[in-house]
Design a protein around this motif. Sequence first.
Motif, PDB file in Angstrom:
ATOM      1  N   LEU A 103     -11.601   0.523   4.040  1.00  0.00           N
ATOM      2  CA  LEU A 103     -12.043  -0.876   4.030  1.00  0.00           C
ATOM      3  C   LEU A 103     -12.853  -1.245   2.786  1.00  0.00           C
ATOM      4  O   LEU A 103     -13.515  -2.287   2.778  1.00  0.00           O
ATOM      5  N   HIS A 104     -12.830  -0.438   1.733  1.00  0.00           N
ATOM      6  CA  HIS A 104     -13.403  -0.880   0.459  1.00  0.00           C
ATOM      7  C   HIS A 104     -12.671  -2.154   0.051  1.00  0.00           C
ATOM      8  O   HIS A 104     -11.468  -2.296   0.297  1.00  0.00           O
ATOM      9  N   PHE A 105     -13.388  -3.095  -0.591  1.00  0.00           N
ATOM     10  CA  PHE A 105     -12.890  -4.460  -0.755  1.00  0.00           C
ATOM     11  C   PHE A 105     -11.555  -4.550  -1.488  1.00  0.00           C
ATOM     12  O   PHE A 105     -10.787  -5.477  -1.263  1.00  0.00           O
ATOM     13  N   ASP A 106     -11.262  -3.576  -2.353  1.00  0.00           N
ATOM     14  CA  ASP A 106     -10.018  -3.675  -3.127  1.00  0.00           C
ATOM     15  C   ASP A 106      -8.816  -3.147  -2.342  1.00  0.00           C
ATOM     16  O   ASP A 106      -7.704  -3.119  -2.865  1.00  0.00           O
ATOM     17  N   HIS A 107      -9.011  -2.754  -1.117  1.00  0.00           N
ATOM     18  CA  HIS A 107      -7.916  -2.239  -0.287  1.00  0.00           C
ATOM     19  C   HIS A 107      -7.605  -3.123   0.913  1.00  0.00           C
ATOM     20  O   HIS A 107      -6.529  -3.011   1.486  1.00  0.00           O
ATOM     21  N   GLN A 199      13.493  11.412  -1.756  1.00  0.00           N
ATOM     22  CA  GLN A 199      12.297  12.267  -1.633  1.00  0.00           C
ATOM     23  C   GLN A 199      11.220  11.603  -0.775  1.00  0.00           C
ATOM     24  O   GLN A 199      11.128  10.380  -0.747  1.00  0.00           O
ATOM     25  N   PRO A 200      10.364  12.394  -0.136  1.00  0.00           N
ATOM     26  CA  PRO A 200       9.196  11.805   0.525  1.00  0.00           C
ATOM     27  C   PRO A 200       8.266  11.173  -0.529  1.00  0.00           C
ATOM     28  O   PRO A 200       8.145  11.681  -1.645  1.00  0.00           O
ATOM     29  N   VAL A 201       7.629  10.083  -0.146  1.00  0.00           N
ATOM     30  CA  VAL A 201       6.682   9.388  -1.025  1.00  0.00           C
ATOM     31  C   VAL A 201       5.295   9.479  -0.401  1.00  0.00           C
ATOM     32  O   VAL A 201       5.117   9.126   0.768  1.00  0.00           O
ATOM     33  N   PHE A 202       4.319   9.934  -1.180  1.00  0.00           N
ATOM     34  CA  PHE A 202       2.938   9.954  -0.693  1.00  0.00           C
ATOM     35  C   PHE A 202       2.155   8.865  -1.412  1.00  0.00           C
ATOM     36  O   PHE A 202       2.073   8.853  -2.644  1.00  0.00           O
ATOM     37  N   PHE A 203       1.604   7.945  -0.630  1.00  0.00           N
ATOM     38  CA  PHE A 203       0.778   6.859  -1.175  1.00  0.00           C
ATOM     39  C   PHE A 203      -0.612   7.452  -1.411  1.00  0.00           C
ATOM     40  O   PHE A 203      -1.380   7.657  -0.471  1.00  0.00           O
ATOM     41  N   ALA A 204      -0.923   7.751  -2.682  1.00  0.00           N
ATOM     42  CA  ALA A 204      -2.076   8.602  -2.970  1.00  0.00           C
ATOM     43  C   ALA A 204      -3.417   7.864  -2.937  1.00  0.00           C
ATOM     44  O   ALA A 204      -4.474   8.513  -3.001  1.00  0.00           O
ATOM     45  N   GLY A 205      -3.392   6.542  -2.842  1.00  0.00           N
ATOM     46  CA  GLY A 205      -4.597   5.737  -2.617  1.00  0.00           C
ATOM     47  C   GLY A 205      -5.777   6.175  -3.480  1.00  0.00           C
ATOM     48  O   GLY A 205      -5.623   6.475  -4.669  1.00  0.00           O
ATOM     49  N   ASP A 206      -6.952   6.232  -2.881  1.00  0.00           N
ATOM     50  CA  ASP A 206      -8.135   6.626  -3.632  1.00  0.00           C
ATOM     51  C   ASP A 206      -8.373   8.140  -3.607  1.00  0.00           C
ATOM     52  O   ASP A 206      -9.378   8.614  -4.144  1.00  0.00           O
ATOM     53  N   LEU A 207      -7.458   8.911  -3.009  1.00  0.00           N
ATOM     54  CA  LEU A 207      -7.572  10.373  -3.129  1.00  0.00           C
ATOM     55  C   LEU A 207      -7.163  10.806  -4.538  1.00  0.00           C
ATOM     56  O   LEU A 207      -7.844  11.613  -5.175  1.00  0.00           O
ATOM     57  N   ILE A 208      -6.044  10.231  -5.044  1.00  0.00           N
ATOM     58  CA  ILE A 208      -5.579  10.498  -6.414  1.00  0.00           C
ATOM     59  C   ILE A 208      -5.162   9.140  -6.978  1.00  0.00           C
ATOM     60  O   ILE A 208      -3.991   8.771  -6.956  1.00  0.00           O
ATOM     61  N   PHE A 249       0.878   5.993  -7.257  1.00  0.00           N
ATOM     62  CA  PHE A 249      -0.517   5.734  -7.637  1.00  0.00           C
ATOM     63  C   PHE A 249      -0.881   4.274  -7.381  1.00  0.00           C
ATOM     64  O   PHE A 249      -0.258   3.368  -7.916  1.00  0.00           O
ATOM     65  N   GLN A 250      -1.932   4.085  -6.620  1.00  0.00           N
ATOM     66  CA  GLN A 250      -2.348   2.727  -6.284  1.00  0.00           C
ATOM     67  C   GLN A 250      -3.038   2.043  -7.470  1.00  0.00           C
ATOM     68  O   GLN A 250      -2.862   0.852  -7.687  1.00  0.00           O
ATOM     69  N   HIS A 251      -3.809   2.781  -8.246  1.00  0.00           N
ATOM     70  CA  HIS A 251      -4.657   2.140  -9.259  1.00  0.00           C
ATOM     71  C   HIS A 251      -4.272   2.456 -10.706  1.00  0.00           C
ATOM     72  O   HIS A 251      -4.954   1.999 -11.623  1.00  0.00           O
ATOM     73  N   ASP A 252      -3.238   3.235 -10.930  1.00  0.00           N
ATOM     74  CA  ASP A 252      -2.875   3.601 -12.304  1.00  0.00           C
ATOM     75  C   ASP A 252      -2.134   2.442 -12.959  1.00  0.00           C
ATOM     76  O   ASP A 252      -1.016   2.109 -12.573  1.00  0.00           O
TER      77      ASP A 252
END
Length: 280
Positions: A103-107, A199-208, A249-252
């Motif tokens: 729930l950080h504001f940018d998500h 392929q499987p896709v991993f939504f790496a969010g703020d972990l990576i 990558f969410q933020h790259d």
Amino acid sequence: MRIIVLETPDFKIDGGAYFGVVPKIIWEKKYPADENNMCNAACRSLLVDDGENIILVDTGTGNEPDNKTAESYHTDYSKNLETSLEQAGYSNEDITHVILTHLHFDHCGGTTKPDGDNTRKLSFPNAVHYISRLQWENANNPNYREKSSYLKENFGILENSGKLILVEEGIKIGKNIELRLFNGHTYGLMLPLIYTDKQPVFFAGDLIPAKASIPLSWISAYDLFPLTSIDEKRSLLTEAAENDWILLFQHDYYNECCDLEITERGVRAKNSYIFKELFA
Ligand SMILES: [Zn+2]
């Protein structure tokens, strides 16, 4: 099955905050900064249409330039979630599930919108919203460190909406999405692994958050528990490399996604891709 990246407003983030203890002289070779040390950050959401469910992952920073965070993060409203959804052929009403990684504001900023002067309504009125219980409790009783990242207007009305499911452990949504829980960045960060026809896709969010964040010690200064993040990244990246996952990558700002390889120095990015070219 359709899987589509949706752009929401980009913003800028301080480079030191983005890469934590990594010295600028090293990180700036991999991720450029402007004269104020600010780095461009994308803010991607994801849409998965599995034929039965239309699932949205994260809702970006929202669309309100008067938002108090907008100025300090140089938010660029030329992209927005509703337009991206429309371009993909969907309306807000079509969404059946919203997965909020945290729930950080940018998500979660696009989860609600104004409804008259002082009230708000859900942006996706027909959707069930999934948040981890740990994250929900943390956001509603925020610690001193994270307080400014949580804006109640983004999620408060969910509580009595009848549309909130609090997730306590890894679960599946539909046939193809597995939700995984992490605790290094914040309590109960919840990230989806999507099994596609390829392929499987991993939504790496703020972990990576970016390709540059793959090496284990490249941890954002925002993470509450960096050592936990390192352990979580280590096991996730190993599983991802062994099973040929795509990391999204969410933020790259510069790289949407990549595959991985195991090297002597640990797991590293192999090739970067444009997401829609992989999953047309
Ligand atoms: Zn975050």
